[in-house]
Design a protein around this motif. Structure first.
Motif, mmCIF file in Angstrom:
data_model
loop_
_atom_site.group_PDB
_atom_site.id
_atom_site.type_symbol
_atom_site.label_atom_id
_atom_site.label_comp_id
_atom_site.label_asym_id
_atom_site.label_seq_id
_atom_site.Cartn_x
_atom_site.Cartn_y
_atom_site.Cartn_z
ATOM 1 N N GLU A 148 0.807 -1.228 0.000
ATOM 2 C CA GLU A 148 0.000 0.000 0.000
ATOM 3 C C GLU A 148 0.837 1.274 0.000
ATOM 4 O OE1 GLU A 148 -1.375 -1.751 3.257
ATOM 5 O OE2 GLU A 148 -2.442 -3.137 1.962
ATOM 6 N N LEU A 149 2.075 1.173 0.410
ATOM 7 C CA LEU A 149 2.904 2.372 0.547
ATOM 8 C C LEU A 149 4.014 2.365 -0.507
ATOM 9 C CD1 LEU A 149 3.034 2.364 4.433
ATOM 10 C CD2 LEU A 149 1.644 3.855 2.971
ATOM 11 N N TRP A 150 3.590 2.166 -1.739
ATOM 12 C CA TRP A 150 4.493 2.165 -2.903
ATOM 13 C C TRP A 150 3.778 2.949 -3.993
ATOM 14 C CZ3 TRP A 150 9.397 0.214 -3.386
ATOM 15 C CH2 TRP A 150 9.937 0.186 -4.667
ATOM 16 N N TRP A 151 4.143 4.231 -4.121
ATOM 17 C CA TRP A 151 3.496 5.094 -5.110
ATOM 18 C C TRP A 151 4.278 5.034 -6.419
ATOM 19 C CZ3 TRP A 151 3.467 6.073 0.060
ATOM 20 C CH2 TRP A 151 2.214 6.284 0.639
ATOM 21 N N ALA B 78 6.075 1.891 8.212
ATOM 22 C CA ALA B 78 4.783 1.834 7.526
ATOM 23 C C ALA B 78 3.748 2.679 8.257
ATOM 24 C CB ALA B 78 4.303 0.389 7.403
ATOM 25 N N TYR B 79 3.689 2.595 9.590
ATOM 26 C CA TYR B 79 2.755 3.416 10.365
ATOM 27 C C TYR B 79 3.058 4.902 10.182
ATOM 28 C CZ TYR B 79 1.232 -0.802 12.846
ATOM 29 O OH TYR B 79 0.728 -2.035 13.164
ATOM 30 N N PHE B 80 4.345 5.242 10.203
ATOM 31 C CA PHE B 80 4.766 6.635 10.036
ATOM 32 C C PHE B 80 4.344 7.171 8.672
ATOM 33 C CE2 PHE B 80 8.032 9.561 8.437
ATOM 34 C CZ PHE B 80 7.912 10.592 9.358
ATOM 35 N N LEU B 81 4.643 6.413 7.614
ATOM 36 C CA LEU B 81 4.307 6.868 6.264
ATOM 37 C C LEU B 81 2.799 6.919 6.052
ATOM 38 C CD1 LEU B 81 7.031 5.004 4.185
ATOM 39 C CD2 LEU B 81 6.917 7.463 4.677
ATOM 40 N N ASP B 82 2.072 5.951 6.603
ATOM 41 C CA ASP B 82 0.620 5.965 6.495
ATOM 42 C C ASP B 82 0.054 7.221 7.160
ATOM 43 O OD1 ASP B 82 -1.944 4.803 5.786
ATOM 44 O OD2 ASP B 82 -2.182 4.344 7.912
ATOM 45 N N ALA B 83 0.545 7.556 8.331
ATOM 46 C CA ALA B 83 0.088 8.768 9.017
ATOM 47 C C ALA B 83 0.473 10.022 8.237
ATOM 48 C CB ALA B 83 0.668 8.821 10.432
ATOM 49 N N MET B 84 1.660 10.017 7.649
ATOM 50 C CA MET B 84 2.138 11.182 6.901
ATOM 51 C C MET B 84 1.280 11.417 5.651
ATOM 52 S SD MET B 84 5.949 11.960 5.489
ATOM 53 C CE MET B 84 6.617 12.133 7.137
ATOM 54 N N LYS C 296 8.086 3.271 -1.706
ATOM 55 C CA LYS C 296 8.386 4.280 -2.720
ATOM 56 C C LYS C 296 7.534 5.509 -2.419
ATOM 57 C CE LYS C 296 8.881 4.660 -7.743
ATOM 58 N NZ LYS C 296 8.532 3.947 -8.986
ATOM 59 N N ALA C 297 8.206 6.595 -2.110
ATOM 60 C CA ALA C 297 7.536 7.806 -1.640
ATOM 61 C C ALA C 297 8.016 9.013 -2.436
ATOM 62 C CB ALA C 297 7.805 7.979 -0.142
ATOM 63 N N HIS C 298 7.667 10.184 -1.965
ATOM 64 C CA HIS C 298 7.982 11.445 -2.637
ATOM 65 C C HIS C 298 8.869 12.294 -1.736
ATOM 66 C CE1 HIS C 298 4.051 9.996 -4.051
ATOM 67 N NE2 HIS C 298 4.499 10.388 -5.237
ATOM 68 N N ARG C 299 10.041 12.645 -2.241
ATOM 69 C CA ARG C 299 10.954 13.478 -1.454
ATOM 70 C C ARG C 299 10.289 14.762 -1.002
ATOM 71 N NH1 ARG C 299 17.113 13.347 -3.245
ATOM 72 N NH2 ARG C 299 16.962 15.327 -2.173
ATOM 73 N N SER C 300 9.491 15.380 -1.871
ATOM 74 C CA SER C 300 8.865 16.659 -1.519
ATOM 75 C C SER C 300 7.898 16.501 -0.347
ATOM 76 C CB SER C 300 8.139 17.264 -2.720
ATOM 77 O OG SER C 300 7.132 16.391 -3.187
ATOM 78 N N VAL C 301 7.126 15.420 -0.325
ATOM 79 C CA VAL C 301 6.186 15.184 0.784
ATOM 80 C C VAL C 301 6.955 14.911 2.062
ATOM 81 C CG1 VAL C 301 4.386 13.636 1.662
ATOM 82 C CG2 VAL C 301 4.351 14.358 -0.739
ATOM 83 N N LEU C 302 7.949 14.030 1.986
ATOM 84 C CA LEU C 302 8.738 13.700 3.166
ATOM 85 C C LEU C 302 9.448 14.934 3.710
ATOM 86 C CD1 LEU C 302 10.296 10.346 1.901
ATOM 87 C CD2 LEU C 302 8.388 10.609 3.497
ATOM 88 N N VAL D 91 11.743 8.430 -4.467
ATOM 89 C CA VAL D 91 12.735 7.927 -3.520
ATOM 90 C C VAL D 91 12.201 6.628 -2.935
ATOM 91 C CG1 VAL D 91 11.833 9.219 -1.523
ATOM 92 C CG2 VAL D 91 14.237 8.529 -1.564
ATOM 93 N N VAL D 92 13.091 5.651 -2.775
ATOM 94 C CA VAL D 92 12.720 4.381 -2.163
ATOM 95 C C VAL D 92 13.351 4.327 -0.783
ATOM 96 C CG1 VAL D 92 12.901 1.861 -2.293
ATOM 97 C CG2 VAL D 92 12.516 3.196 -4.381
ATOM 98 N N LEU D 93 12.503 4.213 0.232
ATOM 99 C CA LEU D 93 12.972 4.039 1.602
ATOM 100 C C LEU D 93 13.018 2.546 1.871
ATOM 101 C CD1 LEU D 93 10.721 6.710 3.339
ATOM 102 C CD2 LEU D 93 13.017 7.015 2.398
ATOM 103 N N VAL D 94 14.128 2.067 2.426
ATOM 104 C CA VAL D 94 14.287 0.649 2.711
ATOM 105 C C VAL D 94 14.493 0.467 4.206
ATOM 106 C CG1 VAL D 94 15.707 -1.399 2.334
ATOM 107 C CG2 VAL D 94 15.263 0.166 0.440
ATOM 108 N N ALA D 95 13.640 -0.365 4.794
ATOM 109 C CA ALA D 95 13.766 -0.745 6.206
ATOM 110 C C ALA D 95 13.660 -2.259 6.264
ATOM 111 C CB ALA D 95 12.675 -0.083 7.040
#
Length: 88
Positions: free
Chosen positions: A15-18, A77-83, A33-39, A23-27
């Motif tokens: 669900e958190l792969w746009w 995942a919780y952090f990105l979902d909230a963001m 896969k997210a957006h640098r501007s949003v982060l 940018v790809v964050l790896v944990a």
């Protein structure tokens, strides 16, 4: 913490792969896969990280820069979902 031996083992978060992310964050073995501007806009830590990281990523995944994080994949995942979706 599990880390992939190579990015070939990376599991895309369902669900958190746009598709339009840049940018790809790896944990662990999980990729987001997210957006640098949003982060950057919503997190001072990401803003500072991207400001000092420069333009030469050490790793890429599908031609997208990768940022390796020491975070637990579930917590990220919780952090990105909230963001992206707000607190529920």
């Amino acid at each position: 913490m599990d880390t992939p031996d190579s990015l070939d083992e990376l599991e895309k978060h369902p669900e958190l792969w746009w598709d339009d992310g840049n940018v790809v964050l790896v944990a662990g073995k999980k990729g987001f896969k997210a957006h640098r501007s949003v982060l950057s806009r919503k997190s001072a830590i990401f803003n500072d990280m991207f400001a000092v990281s420069g333009q030469s990523p050490q790793d890429t995944f599908e031609c997208i820069p990768v940022v390796h994080l020491a975070d637990d994949p579930e917590e990220l995942a919780y952090f990105l979902d909230a963001m992206y979706n707000g607190l529920k």
